[in-house]
Scaffold this motif. Structure first.
Motif, PDB file in Angstrom:
ATOM      1  N   HIS A 177      24.200   9.020  83.136  1.00  0.00           N
ATOM      2  CA  HIS A 177      23.785   9.480  84.471  1.00  0.00           C
ATOM      3  C   HIS A 177      23.339   8.267  85.292  1.00  0.00           C
ATOM      4  CE1 HIS A 177      19.496  10.355  82.577  1.00  0.00           C
ATOM      5  NE2 HIS A 177      20.004   9.220  82.175  1.00  0.00           N
ATOM      6  N   SER A 179      20.463   8.087  86.689  1.00  0.00           N
ATOM      7  CA  SER A 179      18.990   8.027  86.665  1.00  0.00           C
ATOM      8  C   SER A 179      18.396   6.718  86.130  1.00  0.00           C
ATOM      9  CB  SER A 179      18.440   9.212  85.868  1.00  0.00           C
ATOM     10  OG  SER A 179      18.900  10.426  86.417  1.00  0.00           O
ATOM     11  N   GLN A 182      16.618   4.513  88.521  1.00  0.00           N
ATOM     12  CA  GLN A 182      15.283   4.784  89.071  1.00  0.00           C
ATOM     13  C   GLN A 182      14.346   3.670  88.621  1.00  0.00           C
ATOM     14  OE1 GLN A 182      13.603   8.630  88.302  1.00  0.00           O
ATOM     15  NE2 GLN A 182      15.511   9.734  88.682  1.00  0.00           N
ATOM     16  N   ARG A 203      30.556  10.736  80.013  1.00  0.00           N
ATOM     17  CA  ARG A 203      30.071  11.608  78.931  1.00  0.00           C
ATOM     18  C   ARG A 203      31.217  12.007  78.021  1.00  0.00           C
ATOM     19  NH1 ARG A 203      25.808  15.518  82.159  1.00  0.00           N
ATOM     20  NH2 ARG A 203      24.773  13.790  83.198  1.00  0.00           N
ATOM     21  N   GLN A 217      28.111  10.386  90.263  1.00  0.00           N
ATOM     22  CA  GLN A 217      26.866  11.048  90.668  1.00  0.00           C
ATOM     23  C   GLN A 217      26.227  10.269  91.818  1.00  0.00           C
ATOM     24  OE1 GLN A 217      24.259  11.112  87.216  1.00  0.00           O
ATOM     25  NE2 GLN A 217      24.923  13.175  86.667  1.00  0.00           N
ATOM     26  N   GLU A 219      22.237   9.372  92.737  1.00  0.00           N
ATOM     27  CA  GLU A 219      20.829   9.474  92.395  1.00  0.00           C
ATOM     28  C   GLU A 219      20.023   9.214  93.669  1.00  0.00           C
ATOM     29  OE1 GLU A 219      20.329  10.014  89.200  1.00  0.00           O
ATOM     30  OE2 GLU A 219      18.137  10.066  89.186  1.00  0.00           O
ATOM     31  N   PHE A 257      13.954  18.607  83.172  1.00  0.00           N
ATOM     32  CA  PHE A 257      14.447  17.254  82.963  1.00  0.00           C
ATOM     33  C   PHE A 257      13.246  16.416  82.560  1.00  0.00           C
ATOM     34  CE2 PHE A 257      16.762  19.284  86.437  1.00  0.00           C
ATOM     35  CZ  PHE A 257      18.068  19.214  85.976  1.00  0.00           C
ATOM     36  N   PHE A 259      12.345  13.506  82.866  1.00  0.00           N
ATOM     37  CA  PHE A 259      11.844  12.427  83.736  1.00  0.00           C
ATOM     38  C   PHE A 259      11.210  12.916  85.029  1.00  0.00           C
ATOM     39  CE2 PHE A 259      16.158  12.955  85.410  1.00  0.00           C
ATOM     40  CZ  PHE A 259      16.893  13.178  84.241  1.00  0.00           C
ATOM     41  N   VAL A 260      11.091  14.238  85.165  1.00  0.00           N
ATOM     42  CA  VAL A 260      10.387  14.775  86.341  1.00  0.00           C
ATOM     43  C   VAL A 260       9.408  15.862  85.908  1.00  0.00           C
ATOM     44  CG1 VAL A 260      11.971  14.273  88.246  1.00  0.00           C
ATOM     45  CG2 VAL A 260      12.467  16.188  86.725  1.00  0.00           C
ATOM     46  N   GLY A 291      19.849  18.514  90.164  1.00  0.00           N
ATOM     47  CA  GLY A 291      18.582  18.469  89.447  1.00  0.00           C
ATOM     48  C   GLY A 291      17.639  17.560  90.203  1.00  0.00           C
ATOM     49  N   SER A 292      16.357  17.885  90.148  1.00  0.00           N
ATOM     50  CA  SER A 292      15.398  17.066  90.906  1.00  0.00           C
ATOM     51  C   SER A 292      13.984  17.335  90.406  1.00  0.00           C
ATOM     52  CB  SER A 292      15.497  17.401  92.392  1.00  0.00           C
ATOM     53  OG  SER A 292      15.220  18.787  92.591  1.00  0.00           O
ATOM     54  N   ALA A 314      12.694  12.560  92.807  1.00  0.00           N
ATOM     55  CA  ALA A 314      14.024  12.023  92.488  1.00  0.00           C
ATOM     56  C   ALA A 314      14.995  13.173  92.406  1.00  0.00           C
ATOM     57  CB  ALA A 314      13.983  11.290  91.156  1.00  0.00           C
ATOM     58  N   PHE A 315      16.252  12.843  92.629  1.00  0.00           N
ATOM     59  CA  PHE A 315      17.276  13.877  92.440  1.00  0.00           C
ATOM     60  C   PHE A 315      18.559  13.239  91.935  1.00  0.00           C
ATOM     61  CE2 PHE A 315      17.814  12.635  96.979  1.00  0.00           C
ATOM     62  CZ  PHE A 315      19.145  12.244  96.964  1.00  0.00           C
ATOM     63  N   GLY A 316      19.410  14.086  91.394  1.00  0.00           N
ATOM     64  CA  GLY A 316      20.734  13.607  90.981  1.00  0.00           C
ATOM     65  C   GLY A 316      21.743  14.720  91.193  1.00  0.00           C
TER      66      GLY A 316
HETATM   67  N1  DAH Z   1      20.254  12.820  85.570  1.00  0.00           N
HETATM   68  C1  DAH Z   1      20.385  14.254  85.602  1.00  0.00           C
HETATM   69  C2  DAH Z   1      21.747  14.655  85.039  1.00  0.00           C
HETATM   70  O1  DAH Z   1      22.614  13.850  85.020  1.00  0.00           O
HETATM   71  C3  DAH Z   1      20.245  14.808  86.995  1.00  0.00           C
HETATM   72  C4  DAH Z   1      18.873  14.664  87.529  1.00  0.00           C
HETATM   73  C5  DAH Z   1      17.941  15.666  87.346  1.00  0.00           C
HETATM   74  C6  DAH Z   1      18.498  13.508  88.234  1.00  0.00           C
HETATM   75  C7  DAH Z   1      16.658  15.553  87.831  1.00  0.00           C
HETATM   76  C8  DAH Z   1      17.211  13.393  88.720  1.00  0.00           C
HETATM   77  C9  DAH Z   1      16.297  14.447  88.525  1.00  0.00           C
HETATM   78  O2  DAH Z   1      16.801  12.327  89.389  1.00  0.00           O
HETATM   79  O3  DAH Z   1      15.045  14.319  89.043  1.00  0.00           O
HETATM   80  O4  DAH Z   1      21.920  15.764  84.655  1.00  0.00           O
END
Ligand code: DAH
Length: 346
Positions: A177, A179, A182, A203, A217, A219, A257, A259-260, A291-292, A314-316
């Motif tokens: 990902h 992420s 970050q 993946r 993706q 981020e 997730f 990391f959040v 996701g975030s 954060a989001f992705g």
């Molecule tokens: N890295 C996650 C994925 O690939 C997506 C994601 C979810 C990114 C939550 C984020 C986050 O920054 O806060 O499935």
């Protein structure tokens, strides 16, 4: 004698006349008027003749020589003129002819959408950041609060590279990902921050119409003081409206997730039916978008940011999925198959 001259005269004039080009004209000239040319030979004979013969024969040969020279000069002119005309004809350009369309390539649909995404976020003050596709286990997992035996590592089937980054950072992996950037970005630039990081991820998936081993993706990361998830809602609504050029709604659902905290799944109102319910959104009016969540304090710490002072979100989201939605592409594999018949449509 005089018949000889007459004969020679008609032969010579005939040869000049028949010369198709300057080269053969020269040859003709040489054969009659050259050092050992036939007319030159006759002139040589004049010396040994009587005065009387000299008068008539010499005169006749000289006249012939003169006549032939004149005829060669005028033939030469004709041939030169012809040469110029042929060249002109060859070089002729029809300025009124329609142009030939140049075959030029164009940007891949994925890159087109990426450019749009970047431009919208840039207008909201975000910087565009890049990061490595070959990552270490540390940045891909540990630094994101995903412990070595955490089940979350199974959520993203990882391609491992048969080589260690170093002792601290563990094995090398193809990033699963975006992420990991970050933490990389926090370490590099510190807080406050407002960035998006688009990029390719990998993946080990079973492939089908919606799963590829390689996809893209985006981020997002915003770190500052007094930041709440309400800011993300505003930014995402603005972003989606900019992208789809109409008002868009978003809604939150709880998601997990590591990391959040809290983790959030963000849905957007269905772009196809504007929330009324259709087959694409399975009659729900909503489409899962990303996701975030609020960045976990452990992640801030890994990035050298003090969680007591700064917070952020954060989001992705999947750029590939977004592109498919944007252009109505129903199979993810179309995007990477390299078939120009597909790319040329966008
Ligand atoms: N890295 C996650 C994925 O690939 C997506 C994601 C979810 C990114 C939550 C984020 C986050 O920054 O806060 O499935």
């Amino acid at each position: 004698m005089s018949t000889d001259i007459n004969q020679l005269r008609s032969e010579a004039l005939e040869a000049v006349n028949a010369s198709p080009d300057l080269e053969s004209l020269k040859e003709t000239e040489r054969s009659f008027l050259g050092k050992n040319g036939r007319i030159t030979d006759l002139l040589k004979k004049v010396k040994g003749l009587t005065l009387e013969e000299k008068k008539s024969f010499g005169k006749a040969v000289n006249t012939l020589k003169h006549e032939l020279k004149q005829s060669i000069i005028s033939k030469k002119k004709n041939l030169e003129q012809l040469q110029v005309e042929t060249q002109l004809e060859k070089d002729w350009i029809d300025l009124s002819a329609p142009g030939k369309r140049r075959q030029s390539g164009h940007i891949h649909p994925l890159a087109q959408v990426q450019k749009e995404v970047e431009s919208i976020f840039q207008q909201m003050g975000f910087s565009i950041i890049d990061g490595p596709e070959i990552e270490s286990e540390f940045y891909n997992f540990e630094a994101l609060n995903i412990a070595p035996h955490h089940p979350a590592r199974d959520m993203q089937d990882t391609f491992f590279i048969d080589k260690a980054a170093d002792e601290k950072e563990g094995r090398l992996v193809l990033r699963t990902h975006t992420s990991p950037n970050q933490v990389r970005t926090m370490l590099k630039w510190g807080a406050p921050l407002r960035v998006i990081i688009p990029g390719r991820v990998f993946r080990n998936e079973a492939l089908d119409a919606s799963h590829e081993h390689t996809f893209d993706q985006v981020e997002g990361l915003l770190i500052d003081k007094n930041i709440s998830i309400a800011h993300m809602k505003g930014i995402m609504q603005e972003f989606l409206a900019g992208l789809f050029r109409k008002e868009m709604k978003v809604r939150f659902r709880p998601g997990y997730f590591p990391f959040v905290e809290p983790g959030i799944e963000l849905d957007m109102s269905c772009v196809f039916c504007d929330g009324k319910g259709c087959s694409t959104c399975k009659k729900s009016g909503w489409i899962e978008f990303m996701g975030s969540g609020m960045v976990h304090p452990n992640v801030l710490k890994a990035g050298g940011v003090n969680p007591e002072e700064y917070q952020g979100w954060a989001f992705g989201f999947g750029l590939t999925r977004l592109t498919m939605m944007r252009y109505g592409i129903n199979d993810i594999r179309h995007l990477t198959c390299g078939d120009l018949r597909i790319n040329k449509q966008f």
